[in-house]
Motif scaffolding. Sequence first.
Motif, PDB file in Angstrom:
ATOM      1  N   PRO A 175       9.825  -2.821   1.880  1.00  0.00           N
ATOM      2  CA  PRO A 175       8.522  -1.446   1.695  1.00  0.00           C
ATOM      3  C   PRO A 175       8.274  -1.700   0.503  1.00  0.00           C
ATOM      4  O   PRO A 175       7.243  -0.823   0.016  1.00  0.00           O
ATOM      5  CB  PRO A 175      10.529  -0.839   1.907  1.00  0.00           C
ATOM      6  CG  PRO A 175      11.258  -1.493   1.799  1.00  0.00           C
ATOM      7  CD  PRO A 175      11.434  -2.965   2.396  1.00  0.00           C
ATOM      8  N   GLY A 176       8.558  -2.508  -0.478  1.00  0.00           N
ATOM      9  CA  GLY A 176       7.394  -3.179  -1.934  1.00  0.00           C
ATOM     10  C   GLY A 176       6.569  -3.987  -0.780  1.00  0.00           C
ATOM     11  O   GLY A 176       5.293  -2.921  -1.052  1.00  0.00           O
ATOM     12  N   CYS A 177       7.111  -5.137  -1.379  1.00  0.00           N
ATOM     13  CA  CYS A 177       5.467  -5.516  -1.021  1.00  0.00           C
ATOM     14  C   CYS A 177       4.314  -6.275   0.151  1.00  0.00           C
ATOM     15  O   CYS A 177       3.220  -6.042   0.086  1.00  0.00           O
ATOM     16  CB  CYS A 177       5.953  -7.121  -1.724  1.00  0.00           C
ATOM     17  SG  CYS A 177       6.441  -7.295  -2.461  1.00  0.00           S
ATOM     18  N   ILE A 178       5.361  -5.647   1.100  1.00  0.00           N
ATOM     19  CA  ILE A 178       4.456  -6.382   2.750  1.00  0.00           C
ATOM     20  C   ILE A 178       3.472  -5.074   3.107  1.00  0.00           C
ATOM     21  O   ILE A 178       2.401  -5.125   2.773  1.00  0.00           O
ATOM     22  CB  ILE A 178       5.151  -6.470   4.117  1.00  0.00           C
ATOM     23  CG1 ILE A 178       5.741  -7.899   3.928  1.00  0.00           C
ATOM     24  CG2 ILE A 178       4.584  -6.359   5.705  1.00  0.00           C
ATOM     25  CD1 ILE A 178       6.850  -8.562   4.908  1.00  0.00           C
ATOM     26  N   LEU A 179       4.727  -3.915   2.422  1.00  0.00           N
ATOM     27  CA  LEU A 179       3.844  -2.265   3.448  1.00  0.00           C
ATOM     28  C   LEU A 179       2.709  -2.212   2.263  1.00  0.00           C
ATOM     29  O   LEU A 179       1.708  -1.732   2.125  1.00  0.00           O
ATOM     30  CB  LEU A 179       4.557  -1.059   2.567  1.00  0.00           C
ATOM     31  CG  LEU A 179       4.912  -0.883   4.102  1.00  0.00           C
ATOM     32  CD1 LEU A 179       6.652   0.555   3.740  1.00  0.00           C
ATOM     33  CD2 LEU A 179       5.432  -1.029   5.463  1.00  0.00           C
ATOM     34  N   SER A 180       2.682  -2.081   0.480  1.00  0.00           N
ATOM     35  CA  SER A 180       1.604  -2.420   0.165  1.00  0.00           C
ATOM     36  C   SER A 180       0.467  -3.555   0.012  1.00  0.00           C
ATOM     37  O   SER A 180      -0.903  -2.910  -0.556  1.00  0.00           O
ATOM     38  CB  SER A 180       2.106  -2.948  -1.923  1.00  0.00           C
ATOM     39  OG  SER A 180       2.948  -2.322  -1.757  1.00  0.00           O
ATOM     40  N   ALA A 181       0.998  -4.775   0.459  1.00  0.00           N
ATOM     41  CA  ALA A 181       0.136  -6.080   0.496  1.00  0.00           C
ATOM     42  C   ALA A 181      -1.387  -5.224   2.207  1.00  0.00           C
ATOM     43  O   ALA A 181      -2.378  -5.312   2.576  1.00  0.00           O
ATOM     44  CB  ALA A 181       0.398  -6.886   0.782  1.00  0.00           C
ATOM     45  N   ALA A 182      -0.303  -4.543   2.750  1.00  0.00           N
ATOM     46  CA  ALA A 182      -0.764  -3.441   4.286  1.00  0.00           C
ATOM     47  C   ALA A 182      -1.795  -2.729   3.482  1.00  0.00           C
ATOM     48  O   ALA A 182      -2.195  -2.510   4.635  1.00  0.00           O
ATOM     49  CB  ALA A 182       0.418  -3.434   4.481  1.00  0.00           C
ATOM     50  N   CYS A 183      -1.880  -1.976   2.727  1.00  0.00           N
ATOM     51  CA  CYS A 183      -2.799  -0.655   2.322  1.00  0.00           C
ATOM     52  C   CYS A 183      -4.155  -1.818   1.623  1.00  0.00           C
ATOM     53  O   CYS A 183      -5.109  -1.177   2.841  1.00  0.00           O
ATOM     54  CB  CYS A 183      -2.333  -0.434   0.883  1.00  0.00           C
ATOM     55  SG  CYS A 183      -0.311   1.430   1.372  1.00  0.00           S
ATOM     56  N   VAL A 186      -5.166  -3.080   6.191  1.00  0.00           N
ATOM     57  CA  VAL A 186      -4.655  -2.289   6.950  1.00  0.00           C
ATOM     58  C   VAL A 186      -5.523  -0.840   6.728  1.00  0.00           C
ATOM     59  O   VAL A 186      -6.714  -0.653   7.859  1.00  0.00           O
ATOM     60  CB  VAL A 186      -3.572  -2.046   7.722  1.00  0.00           C
ATOM     61  CG1 VAL A 186      -3.953  -0.950   9.229  1.00  0.00           C
ATOM     62  CG2 VAL A 186      -3.381  -3.328   7.808  1.00  0.00           C
ATOM     63  N   GLY A 187      -5.008  -0.390   5.543  1.00  0.00           N
ATOM     64  CA  GLY A 187      -5.380   0.712   5.504  1.00  0.00           C
ATOM     65  C   GLY A 187      -4.075   1.866   4.756  1.00  0.00           C
ATOM     66  O   GLY A 187      -2.910   1.631   5.524  1.00  0.00           O
ATOM     67  N   PRO A 188      -4.083   2.612   3.320  1.00  0.00           N
ATOM     68  CA  PRO A 188      -3.036   3.130   3.095  1.00  0.00           C
ATOM     69  C   PRO A 188      -2.897   4.185   4.286  1.00  0.00           C
ATOM     70  O   PRO A 188      -1.576   4.596   4.195  1.00  0.00           O
ATOM     71  CB  PRO A 188      -3.735   3.781   1.640  1.00  0.00           C
ATOM     72  CG  PRO A 188      -4.869   3.699   2.036  1.00  0.00           C
ATOM     73  CD  PRO A 188      -5.377   2.525   2.599  1.00  0.00           C
ATOM     74  N   SER A 189      -3.434   4.642   5.163  1.00  0.00           N
ATOM     75  CA  SER A 189      -2.979   5.992   5.715  1.00  0.00           C
ATOM     76  C   SER A 189      -2.214   5.559   7.298  1.00  0.00           C
ATOM     77  O   SER A 189      -1.690   5.464   7.887  1.00  0.00           O
ATOM     78  CB  SER A 189      -4.309   6.472   6.534  1.00  0.00           C
ATOM     79  OG  SER A 189      -5.658   6.733   6.096  1.00  0.00           O
ATOM     80  N   PHE A 190      -2.300   3.752   7.639  1.00  0.00           N
ATOM     81  CA  PHE A 190      -1.595   3.592   8.518  1.00  0.00           C
ATOM     82  C   PHE A 190      -0.512   3.260   7.624  1.00  0.00           C
ATOM     83  O   PHE A 190       1.229   3.283   8.173  1.00  0.00           O
ATOM     84  CB  PHE A 190      -2.422   2.203   8.406  1.00  0.00           C
ATOM     85  CG  PHE A 190      -1.342   0.861   9.456  1.00  0.00           C
ATOM     86  CD1 PHE A 190      -1.166   0.889  11.062  1.00  0.00           C
ATOM     87  CD2 PHE A 190      -0.671  -0.021   8.965  1.00  0.00           C
ATOM     88  CE1 PHE A 190      -0.672   0.416  11.835  1.00  0.00           C
ATOM     89  CE2 PHE A 190       0.599  -1.150   9.544  1.00  0.00           C
ATOM     90  CZ  PHE A 190       0.112  -1.155  11.512  1.00  0.00           C
ATOM     91  N   VAL A 191      -0.029   2.437   6.867  1.00  0.00           N
ATOM     92  CA  VAL A 191       1.339   2.006   5.604  1.00  0.00           C
ATOM     93  C   VAL A 191       1.648   3.683   5.710  1.00  0.00           C
ATOM     94  O   VAL A 191       2.872   3.628   5.932  1.00  0.00           O
ATOM     95  CB  VAL A 191       0.701   1.660   4.541  1.00  0.00           C
ATOM     96  CG1 VAL A 191       1.900   1.555   4.063  1.00  0.00           C
ATOM     97  CG2 VAL A 191       0.388  -0.364   4.888  1.00  0.00           C
ATOM     98  N   VAL A 192       1.678   4.427   5.224  1.00  0.00           N
ATOM     99  CA  VAL A 192       1.940   6.350   5.171  1.00  0.00           C
ATOM    100  C   VAL A 192       2.874   6.636   6.013  1.00  0.00           C
ATOM    101  O   VAL A 192       3.621   6.774   6.224  1.00  0.00           O
ATOM    102  CB  VAL A 192       1.252   6.399   4.432  1.00  0.00           C
ATOM    103  CG1 VAL A 192       1.736   8.132   3.608  1.00  0.00           C
ATOM    104  CG2 VAL A 192       1.038   6.022   3.112  1.00  0.00           C
ATOM    105  N   SER A 193       2.045   6.302   7.600  1.00  0.00           N
ATOM    106  CA  SER A 193       2.471   6.656   8.323  1.00  0.00           C
ATOM    107  C   SER A 193       3.239   6.134   8.767  1.00  0.00           C
ATOM    108  O   SER A 193       4.065   6.670   9.733  1.00  0.00           O
ATOM    109  CB  SER A 193       0.988   7.347   8.931  1.00  0.00           C
ATOM    110  OG  SER A 193       1.563   7.964  10.500  1.00  0.00           O
TER     111      SER A 193
END
Length: 209
Positions: A175-183, A186-193
């Motif tokens: 939830p910390g690094c991988i999702l932030s890197a994915a922002c 891939v894009g923040p909309s993908f990650v937040v959703s």
Amino acid sequence: MACAALWAQAFALYLIALRFLAPPTAANWAQADPVLRLMPAALVPTLGIAVAAAWLWKARPSRLELRRSAWRALLGAAVALTVAVGLRASAGPHLPAFIPAEESAGPGLVLSMTAGYAEEVALRLLLLPILYGLLARRVSRPIAATVAVVATGAVFVLLHGPAPAAWMVTRFVFPGCILSAACFAVGPSFVVSAHCAAHLALPVLFAPG
């Protein structure tokens, strides 16, 4: 970020509705994510709405940007649901030991989503872009992005307080690094959703920890 904050309001509406229809019980609070100790849970949707309004006022995304981000948000939700179902099929009714217990059905639907939504608002919609923006003025963009990603991972761990080592590693890495890197990738909309959708699926699929 503006588009991601906008689409996240679907989860805010879900929270508001469910808080009236199925309010959390004392048992749910006993198993809730530690991050919910930091602010009243009822204020989390309000914070998310305020952050979305601020981003939309600042960025004013075009219709094309909104459409593209909507597809990314749908893709993120679909990926999260697919992974959650796959994890349930492989691990059975209880979460693997390396995944924190608050991800299960223990906190209930309201508190589970409140935690995930709060984490996205605080980390991906506020800390990550602000930190990256400040760093990018002084160092190269790749370095700024790397430092911002690692910092959000560290903050994610700190927000949850002391925990078993395996849970701290999980929180820092995924939830910390991988999702932030994915922002960035891939894009923040993908990650937040994706993160919020996971907090819809996991409490339904896994028994209380």
